[in-house]
Each structure stands twice: as C-alpha cells, then as structure tokens.
Design a protein around this motif. Sequence first.
Motif, PDB file in Angstrom:
ATOM      1  N   VAL A   1     134.192  86.758 113.697  1.00  0.00           N
ATOM      2  CA  VAL A   1     135.076  88.030 113.537  1.00  0.00           C
ATOM      3  C   VAL A   1     136.260  87.840 114.312  1.00  0.00           C
ATOM      4  CG1 VAL A   1     133.480  89.496 112.758  1.00  0.00           C
ATOM      5  CG2 VAL A   1     133.955  89.393 115.177  1.00  0.00           C
ATOM      6  N   THR A   2     136.480  86.779 114.949  1.00  0.00           N
ATOM      7  CA  THR A   2     137.712  86.363 115.851  1.00  0.00           C
ATOM      8  C   THR A   2     138.005  84.917 115.781  1.00  0.00           C
ATOM      9  OG1 THR A   2     136.349  86.107 117.863  1.00  0.00           O
ATOM     10  CG2 THR A   2     137.344  88.330 117.505  1.00  0.00           C
TER      11      THR A   2
ATOM     12  N   ALA B   1     149.546  72.818 116.544  1.00  0.00           N
ATOM     13  CA  ALA B   1     150.269  72.893 117.753  1.00  0.00           C
ATOM     14  C   ALA B   1     149.216  72.861 119.010  1.00  0.00           C
ATOM     15  CB  ALA B   1     151.034  74.325 117.777  1.00  0.00           C
ATOM     16  N   LEU B   2     148.261  73.598 118.634  1.00  0.00           N
ATOM     17  CA  LEU B   2     146.911  73.585 119.660  1.00  0.00           C
ATOM     18  C   LEU B   2     146.540  72.007 119.973  1.00  0.00           C
ATOM     19  CD1 LEU B   2     144.833  76.648 119.039  1.00  0.00           C
ATOM     20  CD2 LEU B   2     146.497  76.314 120.772  1.00  0.00           C
TER      21      LEU B   2
ATOM     22  N   ALA C   1     135.825  75.439 126.434  1.00  0.00           N
ATOM     23  CA  ALA C   1     134.617  75.467 126.937  1.00  0.00           C
ATOM     24  C   ALA C   1     133.605  74.229 126.448  1.00  0.00           C
ATOM     25  CB  ALA C   1     134.070  76.743 126.795  1.00  0.00           C
ATOM     26  N   ALA C   2     133.579  74.228 125.177  1.00  0.00           N
ATOM     27  CA  ALA C   2     132.797  73.238 124.505  1.00  0.00           C
ATOM     28  C   ALA C   2     132.895  71.999 124.871  1.00  0.00           C
ATOM     29  CB  ALA C   2     132.846  73.687 122.812  1.00  0.00           C
TER      30      ALA C   2
ATOM     31  N   VAL D   1     144.147  83.233 118.739  1.00  0.00           N
ATOM     32  CA  VAL D   1     144.597  81.837 119.110  1.00  0.00           C
ATOM     33  C   VAL D   1     143.822  81.458 120.637  1.00  0.00           C
ATOM     34  CG1 VAL D   1     146.379  80.311 119.979  1.00  0.00           C
ATOM     35  CG2 VAL D   1     146.828  81.821 118.102  1.00  0.00           C
ATOM     36  N   ALA D   2     143.883  82.496 121.097  1.00  0.00           N
ATOM     37  CA  ALA D   2     143.480  82.344 122.874  1.00  0.00           C
ATOM     38  C   ALA D   2     141.914  82.133 122.389  1.00  0.00           C
ATOM     39  CB  ALA D   2     143.556  83.395 123.641  1.00  0.00           C
ATOM     40  N   VAL D   3     141.156  83.110 121.643  1.00  0.00           N
ATOM     41  CA  VAL D   3     139.589  82.649 121.531  1.00  0.00           C
ATOM     42  C   VAL D   3     139.260  81.169 121.053  1.00  0.00           C
ATOM     43  CG1 VAL D   3     137.589  83.523 119.883  1.00  0.00           C
ATOM     44  CG2 VAL D   3     139.413  85.133 121.264  1.00  0.00           C
TER      45      VAL D   3
END
Length: 257
Positions: free
Chosen positions: A208-209, A236-237, A74-75, A65-67
Amino acid sequence: MPLEEHREQVPVLKFPRQTIVSLLVFAVVWEILSHLSPYLGIPPFAIPSLLRIAKSMTTITPIDVAVTLARVIAALIASFAFGLALAMVMYNSRMLDEYLHPMIRILMAVPVVSWILFAVLWFPGVEFRIGFVLVVVCGPVFLVDTLDAMRNVPRDLRQMMRSFRPTTWQFFIKLMLPAIVPTIFTSWKVNISLAIRVVTIAELVGAVTGIGHQLSVAQELFSVSDVFAWTVVLVALLFLLEAGVARVEHRLLRWRA
C-alpha cells in the motif's frame, strides 16, 4: 598524477552531450506524437503531452519514493552480507560447494513472478514478502560473482599467503577481500538495476506504499502521465544509487586510475 587531474576523472554521474541530445530528440518526438495521436487513431491519454507529465511529476509523493529506496537499500545490504558469507563458506568447503552450487543455479533460474507468488502464499507480512523476494533474487548474484572472483585470485598469491599460516579470517581479510573488491563493485552495479526492477514488481502485489503501488494505482486510473512520472523517478533513483556506488568505488580503487 596531480591531485587535481585525478579528481577530474571521478566517474560520478555525468551527462555527455550525446545523452542530452538524445533526450531532447526523444522529448520532441514524444510531444509531436501527443499532438498527432487523435489523427493516428490513438486515444489522447495513451501519449500524454510533456505538460501533463510535468503536472504528474508535481504529484509525486516523497514518502513513497523514500519507502521504495529504503526497501532497495536494506535488501541489497542483506543480500550482499548473505552472498559474501555463503561464498566464503563454499570456498572453504569443496563438498559444500558441490552440493549448494546446483541449488544456487536453480534459485537463479526461478522467475521473479514465481518468487512473488511464493512470497504471497508463504508469508503474511507485506514488508517481509518484498524483502524476501529482493534477497532471494539479488543474493545469489552476489554469491556467484563473489565466489567466482575468489577462485580467480592468482594461485601464487594464495599459496604465498598460506605459507604464513594465517587463520581463515586473516586469509579472507588480508588477501581475498582486497583482491575481489573490483568484482564486488561490479556486482553491486548489476544488482542495483535488478533490485529497482524487482521491487517495483513486488510492490504491485499487496503493498500500500511505494512506487510499485503508485504505478498500480496509475494503471487502474488509465493515467499514462502518472506512469511516466513514476518511471522517471525510478530511473532517477537508479542513477542516484549507481552514482553513489561509483564514488565509493573510485575512492577505494584509486590505484586503477
């Protein structure tokens, strides 16, 4: 208007009664369908019960979720900086605008899937691929919205400002940017939703994440409950980011209340 009344009107994340009722009705219908699926000829895994979805929610990995959240933020910041800077340049140069505007429209017409394939073929790094796709999709939206907002600033205000002989930087800082702030926030809200959808698709290819990768794993395992759980996290995000933008918008645009 008293300060207390003013604060009550903050457009932060709210859940009206109608929204809660709609969600409850959807949950009840879904649960009923999950129990009736064997009688309807639908595989049981296709419509998992709310209990199975809840169990899948407990397996959500915070790092993914954090990634995904970091990639989106950032984008969006890079896209906004790119769009705003290029919009200022195009506003100042009519010739540059005439040459670049058709290209910008072409970029906006290219499907997201095509950009993902281009990124895979052009760039070796996964993070750069995802960032490239997000910026090339969201950047033109910021650019077009910002440029149109600048052109919609009343001519009288622009002429009055130019009568003081400002530098180009002063012209944009003192007049243009304050005048287009409402449009900037609208563009941010649109791009947040767009970025959430795009990053999920981009993460499906090679990453992969991230949430997109986890959705790909869930699809390979035919786990609809996991897909549902990760989708809830994405929604939710989206609400979380929109609530943050709405709070900043309210603070900067109090004069509209």
